[in-house]
Design a protein around this motif. Structure first.
Motif, PDB file in Angstrom:
ATOM      1  N   ALA A 129      30.301  89.368 107.133  1.00 12.97           N
ATOM      2  CA  ALA A 129      29.710  90.497 106.409  1.00 12.97           C
ATOM      3  C   ALA A 129      28.190  90.383 106.333  1.00 12.97           C
ATOM      4  N   ARG A 130      27.655  89.168 106.356  1.00 14.91           N
ATOM      5  CA  ARG A 130      26.197  88.967 106.283  1.00 14.91           C
ATOM      6  C   ARG A 130      25.515  89.113 107.634  1.00 14.91           C
ATOM      7  N   MET A 131      26.290  89.147 108.725  1.00 14.30           N
ATOM      8  CA  MET A 131      25.694  89.246 110.057  1.00 14.30           C
ATOM      9  C   MET A 131      25.078  90.623 110.254  1.00 14.30           C
ATOM     10  N   PRO A 132      23.976  90.678 111.019  1.00 19.82           N
ATOM     11  CA  PRO A 132      23.368  91.980 111.281  1.00 19.82           C
ATOM     12  C   PRO A 132      24.325  92.858 112.082  1.00 19.82           C
TER      13      PRO A 132
END
Length: 110
Positions: free
Chosen positions: A87-90
């Motif tokens: 979820a934190r990945m671009p």
């Protein structure tokens, strides 16, 4: 191949091409964040002033930490950490199409 690992790559004609791909594994800090996130849900967002005001939320957090993980397996926790990491990945860039590439090339030439 882990980033920064020394290696040698040679193609059939002495050439090599490198395509960097980043794979991120979760670590122990990710496990703690994955477990702590759900435990912190519902705690007051403001910063209570003084030891007395923070003691109540601290007691609730400790009690939740004792009660909630009972049905949680190690595999569940790793899965939670992986989902948080993804979820934190671009976001992914838009797919390139030949038509858009040709259009961009025409605009750059003019």
């Amino acid at each position: 191949m882990p980033r920064g690992l020394a290696h040698c790559a040679t193609g059939k004609r002495g050439l090599s091409a490198h395509l960097p791909i980043t794979g991120r594994d979760v670590g122990t800090a990710d496990l703690g964040a994955a477990l702590g996130g759900p435990l912190a849900e519902g705690l007051p967002a403001e910063r209570p002033l003084g030891d007395e005001a923070i003691t109540g939320p601290a007691e609730r957090l400790l009690q939740d930490a004792r009660d909630r993980p009972r049905g949680l397996s190690a595999a569940d926790l790793v899965g939670m950490a992986l989902r948080r990491a993804v979820a934190r990945m671009p976001g992914r860039p838009k797919q390139a199409s030949l038509a858009r590439l040709a259009e961009d090339t025409v605009h750059m030439a003019s």
